[in-house]
Design an enzyme around this catalytic site. Sequence first.
Site, PDB file in Angstrom:
ATOM      1  CB  CYS A   1      -0.925   0.085   1.190  1.00 47.43           C
ATOM      2  SG  CYS A   1      -2.124  -1.222   1.288  1.00 47.43           S
TER       3      CYS A   1
ATOM      4  CG  ASN B   1       0.507   0.957   4.447  1.00 53.52           C
ATOM      5  OD1 ASN B   1       0.213  -0.230   4.534  1.00 53.52           O
ATOM      6  ND2 ASN B   1       1.737   1.391   4.262  1.00 53.52           N
ATOM      7  N   GLY B   2      -1.999  -0.530   6.383  1.00 47.88           N
ATOM      8  CA  GLY B   2      -1.925  -1.251   7.657  1.00 47.88           C
ATOM      9  C   GLY B   2      -3.162  -2.117   7.836  1.00 47.88           C
TER      10      GLY B   2
ATOM     11  CD  GLU C   1      12.001 -12.647  -4.972  1.00 47.57           C
ATOM     12  OE1 GLU C   1      11.159 -12.159  -4.216  1.00 47.57           O
ATOM     13  OE2 GLU C   1      13.229 -12.511  -4.795  1.00 47.57           O
TER      14      GLU C   1
ATOM     15  CD  GLU D   1      18.526 -13.707  -2.201  1.00 53.12           C
ATOM     16  OE1 GLU D   1      17.679 -14.157  -1.408  1.00 53.12           O
ATOM     17  OE2 GLU D   1      18.382 -12.636  -2.809  1.00 53.12           O
TER      18      GLU D   1
ATOM     19  CE  LYS E   1      16.067 -11.877  -5.586  1.00 54.80           C
ATOM     20  NZ  LYS E   1      16.253 -11.891  -4.175  1.00 54.80           N
TER      21      LYS E   1
ATOM     22  CG  HIS F   1      19.378 -37.709   3.798  1.00 53.51           C
ATOM     23  ND1 HIS F   1      19.655 -38.908   4.418  1.00 53.51           N
ATOM     24  CD2 HIS F   1      20.563 -37.071   3.660  1.00 53.51           C
ATOM     25  CE1 HIS F   1      20.960 -38.976   4.671  1.00 53.51           C
ATOM     26  NE2 HIS F   1      21.535 -37.860   4.212  1.00 53.51           N
TER      27      HIS F   1
ATOM     28  NE  ARG G   1       4.693   1.513   0.305  1.00 54.05           N
ATOM     29  CZ  ARG G   1       5.447   1.578   1.385  1.00 54.05           C
ATOM     30  NH1 ARG G   1       6.685   2.013   1.280  1.00 54.05           N
ATOM     31  NH2 ARG G   1       4.997   1.206   2.557  1.00 54.05           N
TER      32      ARG G   1
ATOM     33  CE  LYS H   1      12.587  -3.370  -2.245  1.00 55.86           C
ATOM     34  NZ  LYS H   1      13.465  -4.496  -2.577  1.00 55.86           N
TER      35      LYS H   1
ATOM     36  CD1 TRP I   1       0.324  -6.236  -2.657  1.00 57.21           C
ATOM     37  CD2 TRP I   1      -0.328  -6.961  -0.652  1.00 57.21           C
ATOM     38  NE1 TRP I   1       0.751  -7.530  -2.520  1.00 57.21           N
ATOM     39  CE2 TRP I   1       0.370  -8.002  -1.306  1.00 57.21           C
ATOM     40  CE3 TRP I   1      -0.840  -7.200   0.629  1.00 57.21           C
ATOM     41  CZ2 TRP I   1       0.569  -9.249  -0.722  1.00 57.21           C
ATOM     42  CZ3 TRP I   1      -0.643  -8.446   1.204  1.00 57.21           C
ATOM     43  CH2 TRP I   1       0.063  -9.458   0.531  1.00 57.21           C
TER      44      TRP I   1
HETATM   45  C1  F6R Z   1      13.137 -11.168  -1.904  1.00 55.65           C
HETATM   46  C2  F6R Z   1      12.857 -10.060  -1.011  1.00 55.65           C
HETATM   47  C3  F6R Z   1      12.142 -10.365   0.248  1.00 55.65           C
HETATM   48  C4  F6R Z   1      12.651  -9.475   1.390  1.00 55.65           C
HETATM   49  C5  F6R Z   1      11.783  -9.692   2.632  1.00 55.65           C
HETATM   50  C6  F6R Z   1      12.253  -8.851   3.798  1.00 55.65           C
HETATM   51  O1  F6R Z   1      13.780 -10.728  -3.071  1.00 55.65           O
HETATM   52  O2  F6R Z   1      13.165  -8.933  -1.296  1.00 55.65           O
HETATM   53  O3  F6R Z   1      12.225 -11.709   0.575  1.00 55.65           O
HETATM   54  O4  F6R Z   1      13.991  -9.789   1.639  1.00 55.65           O
HETATM   55  O5  F6R Z   1      10.449  -9.376   2.341  1.00 55.65           O
HETATM   56  O6  F6R Z   1      12.131  -7.490   3.518  1.00 55.65           O
HETATM   57  P1  F6R Z   1      12.921  -6.416   4.351  1.00 55.65           P
HETATM   58  O7  F6R Z   1      14.361  -6.633   4.100  1.00 55.65           O
HETATM   59  O8  F6R Z   1      12.432  -5.094   3.842  1.00 55.65           O
HETATM   60  O9  F6R Z   1      12.566  -6.633   5.799  1.00 55.65           O
END
Ligand code: F6R
Length: 613
Positions: free
Chosen positions: A2, A101-102, A492, A485, A489, A508, A27, A608, A75
């Site tokens: 949001c 937002n919230g 997502e 990681e 990537k 296993h 976001r 985000k 969102w």
């Molecule tokens: C993946 C990604 C998310 C953030 C997670 C934590 O590419 O960006 O997994 O790492 O949502 O977000 P922050 O770092 O803002 O707490």
Amino acid sequence: MCGIVGYIGQQQAAPILLDGLSKLEYRGYDSAGICVASDGALKVAKAKGRLANLSSLIDGGKAVEGTVGIGHTRWATHGAPSDTNSHPHVAAEGRIAVVHNGIIENYLKLREMLSRRGKTFRSETDTEVIANLVEYYYDKSKDMLDAVRKAVARMEGSYAVAILCVDQPDIMIAVKKDSPLIFGFGEGENFVASDVPAILRYTRKVCYLNDGDMVVFTKDHADFYDSLGDKVVRQAETVDWDLSAAEKGGYDHFMIKEIHEQPKAIRGTISPRIKDGEVVLDDIHLTKDYLSQLRRVYVVACGSAYYVGCLAKYILEKTCRLPVEPVLASEFRYSEPVLGEDTLVIIISQSGETADTLAALKEAKRCGARTLAIVNVVGSAIAKAADDLIYTWAGPEIAVATTKAFSTQLSVIYLLALYISRLLGTLPRQEYNAILHELEHLDQKVALCITDDNLSKLRYYAEQYYKVHDAFFIGRNVDSAVCLEGSLKLKEIAYIHSEAYAAGELKHGPISLIEEGTLVVAVATVAELFDKTMSNVKEVKARGADVFGVTTERFADEIKKTVSSVVTVPETHPLLQPSLSIIPLQLLAYYIALMRNCDIDKPRNLAKSVTVE
Ligand code: F6R
């Protein structure tokens, strides 16, 4: 999650609101709307889907007259994405409009209470309850400030809210608790927003509101109140980065731009903190006495930041000889962690607003543990709440999928490892110097992973693999955390089912999923474990897997005996190697997503900044 923008001034509000919302697209959102107060009415326009839908509905804002307005990208949480559930929400009698937002946790109780008193609701949202609650109190007193105060006193949960009243169109009120909100000081105009890029075109003078803050403002004036309702002074801070830092600058996507920014970002994190052969962390206050009595370190975070925590376990344990446990923030509070004065809780967050991470930090503090936050967004809630704070200084990260924030968080872990090990005397000086030397050159080695030659190679491999349905990432030791990681990537942004395993764990269970053509990405940089990882590679190859290898130059020839698709990265200190081996994985995911025509910067269902639990 949001985005909020509010504007009061002399210019037409709607185009400014749309422009601000466009800077908050990163976001994550699924509908958008604005409300402008003008000619004794609250004019609302909303549209499901991308901001472009709203913009074309109102001719880029030109169709909506008025100089005071609020805008929102939503969102969905309460109620599906739809025009009706989009914000702004106007109360039943049409006097109050709200963006939020919230999450209002007690909204059902409030909704019932208001329904009994004759208020009607059109949407399924918790936000419409706020609008009606304010209107309910406003009907009684005709005093906006009083009405908002009374409403806020009844609201439980998290909120950043901007409110307009049709009777007082030259005033806006905004309140904040556990959701980000900034105030922007302009000349003859003022702003509120969820984040700086939304208003940076108009002002650099911003104030990061505290939890419980309320601001009542006109175009020329702002009154701030704290959580006790006392009038307070909130100083403006000057934003020192440029809007160009939050724009694509010739790249097709923010993600590829931010991948390229990593050398500079890493340099920005590291170099100011190395002086005369020592790591200097002026920002924190961990003493030798405090560190010597520590029994445990938790690293708490979500998503990619949690994977930095997984790497931190290897790095800090090896250098500082302290037990380190990475924990997902969403699990932390409910697992009764052993916390006390002898526990250090390291909190990692790019946004500094992630709800679970913030809640974990508060829990750690409540239980008497010291908290040290590694945060990118200046003035964010986590930055404000932690006992100690190290900023990553990565600049704004706009792509939803993190790259440079991940890399700079990892850089802070290296700095911390050296800093703590020096205080505790756990590393021989020679080893300390060797790591420090490599740290000082890390940005250059990362740059070598992003050469045109490497980009073409990864584009070529992406072409081979972009149609796969499943992928597995395997590695040992730090490589296994890099795999977590890399796998995230790929899923997502490219929407490919992908899993990461410590290579030794494959037999296993998961190996039963390997079949002809399954993509296996093998990261093999740890010298002592190279042969063992190669045994695992051979096992999956024997079962038909298509293996893509990532290793250092030293092992290039060796791995090529088994694997035909290989990308090499320069060699550095083994503990720093993850900063290099992650780069090809970021690029592979990027190019595969590109070939699958995915919405790379705004992947579906993702936001985000995850400000709900
Ligand atoms: C993946 C990604 C998310 C953030 C997670 C934590 O590419 O960006 O997994 O790492 O949502 O977000 P922050 O770092 O803002 O707490």
